[in-house]
Design a protein around this motif. Structure first.
Motif, PDB file in Angstrom:
ATOM      1  N   GLY A   1     -35.733  -7.335  21.046  1.00  0.00           N
ATOM      2  CA  GLY A   1     -35.076  -7.386  22.352  1.00  0.00           C
ATOM      3  C   GLY A   1     -35.949  -6.892  23.490  1.00  0.00           C
ATOM      4  N   PRO A   2     -36.656  -5.762  23.333  1.00  0.00           N
ATOM      5  CA  PRO A   2     -37.504  -5.295  24.450  1.00  0.00           C
ATOM      6  C   PRO A   2     -38.529  -6.346  24.882  1.00  0.00           C
ATOM      7  CG  PRO A   2     -37.184  -3.530  22.854  1.00  0.00           C
ATOM      8  CD  PRO A   2     -36.578  -4.770  22.240  1.00  0.00           C
ATOM      9  N   ALA A   3     -39.080  -7.090  23.922  1.00  0.00           N
ATOM     10  CA  ALA A   3     -40.039  -8.140  24.301  1.00  0.00           C
ATOM     11  C   ALA A   3     -39.333  -9.262  25.053  1.00  0.00           C
ATOM     12  CB  ALA A   3     -40.733  -8.688  23.054  1.00  0.00           C
ATOM     13  N   LYS A   4     -38.102  -9.565  24.670  1.00  0.00           N
ATOM     14  CA  LYS A   4     -37.397 -10.680  25.324  1.00  0.00           C
ATOM     15  C   LYS A   4     -36.934 -10.326  26.733  1.00  0.00           C
ATOM     16  CE  LYS A   4     -36.004 -13.129  21.139  1.00  0.00           C
ATOM     17  NZ  LYS A   4     -34.938 -13.475  20.168  1.00  0.00           N
TER      18      LYS A   4
ATOM     19  N   GLU B   1     -43.868 -17.131  16.558  1.00  0.00           N
ATOM     20  CA  GLU B   1     -43.458 -15.735  16.712  1.00  0.00           C
ATOM     21  C   GLU B   1     -42.115 -15.654  17.440  1.00  0.00           C
ATOM     22  OE1 GLU B   1     -45.082 -11.430  18.240  1.00  0.00           O
ATOM     23  OE2 GLU B   1     -46.214 -13.201  18.786  1.00  0.00           O
ATOM     24  N   PHE B   2     -41.965 -16.460  18.477  1.00  0.00           N
ATOM     25  CA  PHE B   2     -40.696 -16.571  19.202  1.00  0.00           C
ATOM     26  C   PHE B   2     -40.413 -18.046  19.388  1.00  0.00           C
ATOM     27  CE2 PHE B   2     -42.200 -12.400  20.440  1.00  0.00           C
ATOM     28  CZ  PHE B   2     -41.049 -11.622  20.418  1.00  0.00           C
TER      29      PHE B   2
ATOM     30  N   MET C   1     -49.000 -15.119  33.544  1.00  0.00           N
ATOM     31  CA  MET C   1     -47.736 -14.372  33.576  1.00  0.00           C
ATOM     32  C   MET C   1     -46.653 -15.327  33.071  1.00  0.00           C
ATOM     33  SD  MET C   1     -48.421 -12.448  37.170  1.00  0.00           S
ATOM     34  CE  MET C   1     -47.003 -11.394  37.080  1.00  0.00           C
ATOM     35  N   THR C   2     -46.422 -15.285  31.770  1.00  0.00           N
ATOM     36  CA  THR C   2     -45.577 -16.306  31.147  1.00  0.00           C
ATOM     37  C   THR C   2     -44.135 -15.846  30.942  1.00  0.00           C
ATOM     38  OG1 THR C   2     -46.349 -15.557  28.982  1.00  0.00           O
ATOM     39  CG2 THR C   2     -47.508 -17.424  29.966  1.00  0.00           C
ATOM     40  N   GLY C   3     -43.786 -14.692  31.502  1.00  0.00           N
ATOM     41  CA  GLY C   3     -42.387 -14.260  31.413  1.00  0.00           C
ATOM     42  C   GLY C   3     -41.452 -15.215  32.130  1.00  0.00           C
ATOM     43  N   THR C   4     -41.931 -15.815  33.209  1.00  0.00           N
ATOM     44  CA  THR C   4     -41.161 -16.811  33.945  1.00  0.00           C
ATOM     45  C   THR C   4     -41.171 -18.114  33.154  1.00  0.00           C
ATOM     46  OG1 THR C   4     -41.803 -15.803  36.037  1.00  0.00           O
ATOM     47  CG2 THR C   4     -41.021 -18.082  36.125  1.00  0.00           C
ATOM     48  N   LYS C   5     -39.983 -18.615  32.781  1.00  0.00           N
ATOM     49  CA  LYS C   5     -39.909 -19.803  31.926  1.00  0.00           C
ATOM     50  C   LYS C   5     -39.602 -21.056  32.746  1.00  0.00           C
ATOM     51  CE  LYS C   5     -40.380 -17.143  28.363  1.00  0.00           C
ATOM     52  NZ  LYS C   5     -41.771 -16.786  28.056  1.00  0.00           N
ATOM     53  N   VAL C   6     -40.119 -22.181  32.281  1.00  0.00           N
ATOM     54  CA  VAL C   6     -39.791 -23.468  32.895  1.00  0.00           C
ATOM     55  C   VAL C   6     -39.016 -24.288  31.861  1.00  0.00           C
ATOM     56  CG1 VAL C   6     -40.680 -25.611  33.868  1.00  0.00           C
ATOM     57  CG2 VAL C   6     -41.768 -23.431  34.448  1.00  0.00           C
ATOM     58  N   VAL C   7     -37.815 -24.693  32.208  1.00  0.00           N
ATOM     59  CA  VAL C   7     -36.956 -25.415  31.267  1.00  0.00           C
ATOM     60  C   VAL C   7     -36.639 -26.819  31.763  1.00  0.00           C
ATOM     61  CG1 VAL C   7     -34.652 -25.464  30.207  1.00  0.00           C
ATOM     62  CG2 VAL C   7     -35.973 -23.341  30.236  1.00  0.00           C
TER      63      VAL C   7
ATOM     64  N   ALA D   1     -32.015  -2.253  29.794  1.00  0.00           N
ATOM     65  CA  ALA D   1     -31.364  -1.385  28.802  1.00  0.00           C
ATOM     66  C   ALA D   1     -29.948  -1.876  28.524  1.00  0.00           C
ATOM     67  CB  ALA D   1     -31.344   0.058  29.309  1.00  0.00           C
ATOM     68  N   ALA D   2     -29.266  -2.325  29.581  1.00  0.00           N
ATOM     69  CA  ALA D   2     -27.899  -2.822  29.387  1.00  0.00           C
ATOM     70  C   ALA D   2     -27.915  -4.131  28.584  1.00  0.00           C
ATOM     71  CB  ALA D   2     -27.229  -3.035  30.743  1.00  0.00           C
ATOM     72  N   PHE D   3     -28.891  -4.990  28.850  1.00  0.00           N
ATOM     73  CA  PHE D   3     -29.019  -6.225  28.055  1.00  0.00           C
ATOM     74  C   PHE D   3     -29.231  -5.884  26.576  1.00  0.00           C
ATOM     75  CE2 PHE D   3     -29.588 -10.468  30.252  1.00  0.00           C
ATOM     76  CZ  PHE D   3     -28.976 -10.091  31.438  1.00  0.00           C
ATOM     77  N   LEU D   4     -30.046  -4.869  26.316  1.00  0.00           N
ATOM     78  CA  LEU D   4     -30.297  -4.483  24.925  1.00  0.00           C
ATOM     79  C   LEU D   4     -29.041  -3.903  24.290  1.00  0.00           C
ATOM     80  CD1 LEU D   4     -33.844  -2.893  25.255  1.00  0.00           C
ATOM     81  CD2 LEU D   4     -33.240  -4.994  24.038  1.00  0.00           C
ATOM     82  N   LYS D   5     -28.367  -3.042  25.023  1.00  0.00           N
ATOM     83  CA  LYS D   5     -27.176  -2.391  24.476  1.00  0.00           C
ATOM     84  C   LYS D   5     -26.119  -3.423  24.095  1.00  0.00           C
ATOM     85  CE  LYS D   5     -23.438   0.828  25.400  1.00  0.00           C
ATOM     86  NZ  LYS D   5     -22.767   1.710  26.368  1.00  0.00           N
ATOM     87  N   HIS D   6     -25.943  -4.432  24.941  1.00  0.00           N
ATOM     88  CA  HIS D   6     -24.903  -5.436  24.684  1.00  0.00           C
ATOM     89  C   HIS D   6     -25.432  -6.639  23.918  1.00  0.00           C
ATOM     90  CE1 HIS D   6     -21.605  -3.612  27.006  1.00  0.00           C
ATOM     91  NE2 HIS D   6     -22.597  -3.079  27.713  1.00  0.00           N
ATOM     92  N   ASP D   7     -26.668  -6.596  23.507  1.00  0.00           N
ATOM     93  CA  ASP D   7     -27.299  -7.725  22.825  1.00  0.00           C
ATOM     94  C   ASP D   7     -27.043  -9.008  23.626  1.00  0.00           C
ATOM     95  OD1 ASP D   7     -28.901  -8.767  20.790  1.00  0.00           O
ATOM     96  OD2 ASP D   7     -27.166  -9.537  19.714  1.00  0.00           O
ATOM     97  N   ALA D   8     -27.425  -8.983  24.898  1.00  0.00           N
ATOM     98  CA  ALA D   8     -27.153 -10.090  25.815  1.00  0.00           C
ATOM     99  C   ALA D   8     -28.242 -11.151  25.729  1.00  0.00           C
ATOM    100  CB  ALA D   8     -27.024  -9.554  27.239  1.00  0.00           C
ATOM    101  N   MET D   9     -28.591 -11.532  24.514  1.00  0.00           N
ATOM    102  CA  MET D   9     -29.636 -12.546  24.329  1.00  0.00           C
ATOM    103  C   MET D   9     -29.540 -13.065  22.910  1.00  0.00           C
ATOM    104  SD  MET D   9     -32.677  -9.791  23.897  1.00  0.00           S
ATOM    105  CE  MET D   9     -31.595  -8.512  24.516  1.00  0.00           C
TER     106      MET D   9
END
Lengths: 803, 241
Positions: free
Chosen positions: A72-75, A305-306, B113-119, B169-177
């Motif tokens: 999750g932290p990576a995502k 990996e993902f 910087m590949t965190g930004t996704k293109v869909v 942190a909230a996304f992780l706590k609620h498994d929002a993914m």
């Protein structure tokens, strides 16, 4: 055998029985049943080397709990690198040239202009197309290039130094077509005078995730089938019936639309082809590429990996995989080929449509005497539109006959899509059962109690019966008087305990107290990495986030392809067995330094202790420092299920509450209660997340999604996400998930998958039954758009929106 | 039109450049942006590339290619690469790109910087959401040169900030993914919502994320996570996880 019709899956062995009789076995008691309802102990016989039986989740520390998603932290930070994010030095970007017509013979492909563009490094013209059905007799069509059977079929590809140049150059490739008549509408394709999609019999191979249709069936015109299964005598069954319900249902084509498109980065080197792939099966991609290029599998490495979603469509290398590899070989450079969104919708799979006539006979007490299903569906230029799974496997019946046919059309080939055949099959079956309950004057849950032998669903119906949403249901339909009418309905799901024996893992323990687990398996979003970490945590007492999980790489022990909801059921026992074996090796490794015999040592709760009290317990970490080598490890693979008789199917019960606006024909889903089982839930929070997702995808299928192809031009008119409608945040109902533990004593983890049973099968049917409960009118066509709703309400023949 | 600061002074734009209201009005207030297709149409697309007319001050330095006669003060850039200076996550970055390069591609391909996704690549899914001067935009629909002079914040930059930490942190706590491909865009959109509306209702979150597609169906968790990050409620119980 007709009664256990199970979607075929390469490498998946529903009955993996082997001769386990003889020495080296043990018989132990295992928890079986649902805690709070039916929990008991039953004996299971297994190899003596199997780890101790796991107690139920309440008695475990890490398994069955819900630690945060391991990756999750990576995502959430954008650090997770997907295939589309891979960048290699000197990498080229490839772009497909796609067919602009739905049916044609390709006369020539002129790439000369494209090759002249500065920055273009390679051009490849496809001569061996994957994915579509293949003619049994190829000599019926003589053509250098594959026949174009759908608009959007890839023809060639260009590789260039940046994506913009590749796109520019792809537009300069000149394709000359000899255009042929085409048909995209399934009903038109069934006519005797329809243009033929194939000039003779053709079959489509299934993928590792299922899909594909029956091969040994007749073919007349575009009609491939029927594939007939019978059990008992339905004529007698219908004679014995007190009530017979017969109805006709249609469903549309749904497109997967995983957010990450299909694609690869291929790096062809003389001794090793390395491919980063967005796939549900690293093993399937390796096998496909090795076969296509005649390479030893040992010289093909696949890394995932993902991956950004698959839903059944991502198995094997496909056309992007082989074309990128070929371009990499040709250009001597790594090549990235990711499909754009339009290509993703046209060429790499979909859920076939269906046209079902379902007839069910029953006695006055509800006992089913006969089920007869005649189904047609189009998988485009592929096969696999059968949808008899629910009718065959959900209920106990006296006699059954199913006749499933594929209709070829000039559209992209279908692939497996989350519970192939089941949402459409359940849409018909569960409405017909609802109608039967109505005709018999029975409560829909009571009727199902009578005809459904599945023990978990019996508990699930009990939970539904006691729920607020079910108690709010009007006992009779069409009670409300205003223009908004409210209703509640139920739909059930059935799925199968498939496992893949290609499931192995290695666990390593290091002298510094760190532990790691390795497998080629991929995590497609279900959260497998977290679950693997939890299993090691339970064994070694190390928190999940401190376990290293290394998966998605064929350099590690083989992993299952993630189709048929096999992954958790197949891989987690291998991980647990490897962890147990590694722990035994670990104890042997530290025994000399502790002056103890290995069998005097116990590793539990993160501590090593002596059974004979030889020393005070020491922490796992300090014990690891006493290892006599720097690393110990163990590998294990999935062993066959403990019980050699077939395990019962599983599934769930979904309940929907809808409001129907009688004036504008709009259905709003207000609440969903989804009650499901999947053996031992390994991480309930992740499991329930997947059920949320199945419910939402099922609702989206029921109300919105529809691939539309223009009959005059043969082109898809809504091939992107702005026009292909998918449920979004504003449409999401309140969803309550009730996940029960349903132990069956299958394996060392006793876990089953949830991706397919969880929501997508039962929800569309539940919404349809809720619509009936609200309005007193049946809706027998998907998607339930306002036009379809108004047509149903007007009691006119329902207008089909499928092209 | 009332609303936040415009990402671009329209006087900078060539005629018929495609200034349009953005398709998705995420914050419930009017924003004005530039549609990529409209802009490309206005600038004229050719198979060989795109030449853009633009006020020279939009660029960090002079363009590599200049040709043709134009009214005074207007120059032509492209189709070849030009140098562009961007402010990304508080740092100045000079890249050489064709003028038609989108901000998403500039980040992903030129800055790794590949965190930004293109869909969808057409503003229909918001996977590519990032902040331009604190306004969430679809970076697949924004040319990189239109980001010149603006502060660009990506998921990588947000991760360094405290508001990013609390949302993540909230996304992780609620498994929002699940698969995680929509997640960076969701985190950006939800963080931007809290900047404008620190105490949103669930309906506010639904409206803010209406343009963000999640095919895995994690919406209930995203609503709960965002409300938790806002301190509005600990709605763990709503999905009985």
């Amino acid at each position: 055998m007709a009664t256990t019709k199970i979607p075929s899956s390469t490498g998946v062995s529903p009955d993996a029985a082997q001769d386990m009789a003889g020495d080296g076995m043990k018989t132990v008691m295992m928890p079986v049943g649902v805690p709070g309802y039916t929990l008991r102990q039953e004996p299971r016989t297994m190899p003596a080397t199997q780890p101790p039986v796991l107690p139920i989740n309440a008695d475990l520390k890490f398994i069955g709990k819900s630690p945060e998603r391991w990756d999750g932290p990576a995502k959430v930070s954008g650090r997770a690198r997907y295939t589309a994010d891979i960048q290699l030095p000197g990498m080229l970007y490839a772009k497909f040239v796609d067919a602009t017509v739905p049916h044609a013979k390709v006369i020539s492909v002129d790439t000369s202009e494209a090759e002249k563009v500065a920055g273009v490094k390679g051009v490849f013209v496809i001569e061996n197309l994957l994915g579509s059905a293949k003619l049994l007799n190829p000599s019926l069509e003589v053509s250098k290039y594959p026949i174009v059977r759908y608009a959007g079929q890839p023809i060639a590809a260009v590789a260039a130094t940046n994506p913009q140049i590749a796109e520019d150059a792809a537009k300069l490739v000149k394709v000359k077509y000899d255009v042929m008549p085409f048909v995209v509408d399934m009903d038109q394709a069934r006519r005797a005078d329809a243009p033929m999609v194939f000039p003779g019999p053709a079959n489509q191979a299934g993928t590792a995730g299922g899909g594909g249709g029956a091969a040994d069936v007749p073919q007349t015109g575009n009609i491939h089938g029927p594939s007939v299964h019978t059990r008992g005598d339905i004529e007698q069954g219908f004679k014995d019936a007190d009530v017979v319900v017969e109805e006709h249902y249609t469903t549309q084509v749904q497109v997967h639309n995983a957010l990450e498109s299909h694609g690869v980065v291929a790096d062809w080197k003389p001794d090793l082809l390395t491919v980063w792939a967005s796939t549900q099966g690293t093993a399937s991609v390796r096998e496909g590429l090795a076969g296509f290029f005649n390479l030893p599998k040992s010289q093909v490495r696949v890394i995932t990996e993902f991956m950004g979603g698959g839903f059944g469509a991502k198995f094997g290398p496909g056309n992007p995989g082989v074309v990128a590899a070929a371009l990499s070989k040709q250009t001597n450079a790594p090549v990235r080929l990711m499909l754009d969104r339009k290509e993703e919708q046209l060429s790499v799979g979909n859920r076939p449509s269906s046209d079902q006539t379902l007839r069910i006979g029953a006695k006055k007490d509800g006992t089913l005497t006969a089920i007869h299903l005649v189904s047609y569906g189009t998988a485009g230029c592929g096969t696999g539109a059968g949808c008899a799974g629910p009718a065959t496997n959900m209920y106990k019946y006296a006699s059954l006959r199913t006749e499933e046919s594929d209709i070829f059309t000039n559209a992209g080939p279908a692939t497996a899509f989350r519970a192939p055949g089941h949402p459409q099959g359940a849409f018909a079956l569960e409405q017909t059962i609802d109608e039967l309950a109505n005709r018999l004057g029975m409560d829909p849950l009571d009727l199902r109690d009578k005809i459904d032998e599945n023990s978990a669903r019996r508990v699930e119906r009990e939970i539904v019966r006691n729920s607020a949403i079910w108690k709010s249901r009007h006992a009779t339909p069409n009670v409300d008087h205003g223009h908004i009418k409210r209703g509640v309905g139920v739909g059930q799901a059935v799925w199968y305990r498939n496992i893949s024996m290609d499931s192995a893992a290695e666990v390593r323990v290091h002298q510094d107290g760190s532990v790691e687990v390795l497998s080629a398996v991929q995590d497609i979003g279900g959260g497998l990495k977290t679950v693997m970490a939890q299993i090691l945590s339970e064994q070694f007492g190390v928190p999940p986030q401190q376990v290293s999980v290394k998966i998605g790489d064929t350099n590690y022990p083989v992993g299952p392809n993630s189709g048929g909801s096999v992954t958790t059921a197949s891989l987690t026992p291998a991980v647990r067995d490897a962890a147990w074996n590694a722990a035994q090796n670990f104890l042997a490794s530290i025994a000399p330094a502790l002056g103890a015999q290995p069998d005097d040592l116990v590793l539990a709760n993160g501590e090593v202790s002596s059974k004979s009290g030889k020393f005070q317990p020491i922490s796992f970490r300090s014990a690891a420092a006493k290892m006599n080598t720097s690393e110990v490890s163990a590998q294990a693979r999935r062993i066959p299920d403990y019980d050699r008789k077939a395990y019962e199917t599983y599934g769930g019960v979904d309940v929907a509450e809808v409001e129907v606006d009688m004036e504008i024909g709009l259905i709003r889903v207000k609440r969903i209660l989804a009650v499901h089982d999947c053996g031992r839930p390994m991480n309930p929070k992740q499991t329930m997340n997947q059920i949320n997702g199945g419910v939402i995808q099922g609702m989206s299928y029921a109300l919105y999604e529809n691939r539309l192809i223009d009959s005059d031009y043969g082109l898809m008119v809504n091939a992107n996400l702005d026009r292909y409608q998918i449920a979004g945040s504003r449409e999401i109902p309140q969803i309550e998930v009730q996940l029960i533990q349903s132990y069956i004593g299958q394996s060392s983890t006793d876990a089953s998958g949830i991706g397919e049973p969880g929501g997508i099968i039962g929800t569309p049917a539940a919404i349809a039954n809720a619509f009936y409960n609200a309005t007193g009118v049946r809706i027998r066509s998907l998607p339930m758009t306002p036009a379809v709703v108004l047509a149903a309400l007007a009691n006119t023949s329902q207008q089909k929106e499928t092209a | 039109m009332s609303g936040p600061k415009l990402p671009h002074d329209s006087s900078d734009l060539p005629q018929d450049s495609g200034v349009a209201q953005t398709a998705e009005n995420k914050l419930g207030k009017g924003t004005t942006g530039i549609t990529r297709r409209g802009f490309l149409k206005g600038a004229g697309v050719t198979a060989a590339g795109t030449a853009l007319l633009e006020g020279a001050r939009a660029f960090g330095r002079e363009a590599a290619a200049t040709r043709g006669e134009h009214p005074e003060g207007v120059r032509e850039f492209g189709p070849g690469p030009v140098a562009v200076t961007l402010q990304v996550n508080g740092k100045e970055r000079v890249i050489h790109i064709e003028p038609r390069t989108t901000l998403a591609d500039a980040l992903r391909l030129e800055m790794a910087m590949t965190g930004t996704k293109v869909v969808c690549d057409r503003g229909a899914c918001s996977a590519c959401t990032l902040l331009m001067d604190d306004i969430p935009i679809n970076s697949c629909m924004t040319l990189a040169i239109d980001a010149v002079g603006h502060q660009v914040t990506t998921i990588e930059g947000l991760t360094e900030s405290s508001e990013g930490h609390s949302m993540q942190a909230a996304f992780l706590k609620h498994d929002a993914m699940q698969c995680g491909f929509c997640t960076p865009g969701m985190v950006m959109t939800c963080s931007a919502l809290l900047k404008k509306n620190p105490k949103p209702t669930e309906d506010d979150v639904r409206l803010a994320t209406a343009g963000n597609l999640c095919r895995c169906g994690t919406y209930p968790r995203i609503f709960a996570a965002t409300l938790e990050a806002a301190g509005v409620s600990d709605s763990e119980s709503t999905h009985n996880a």
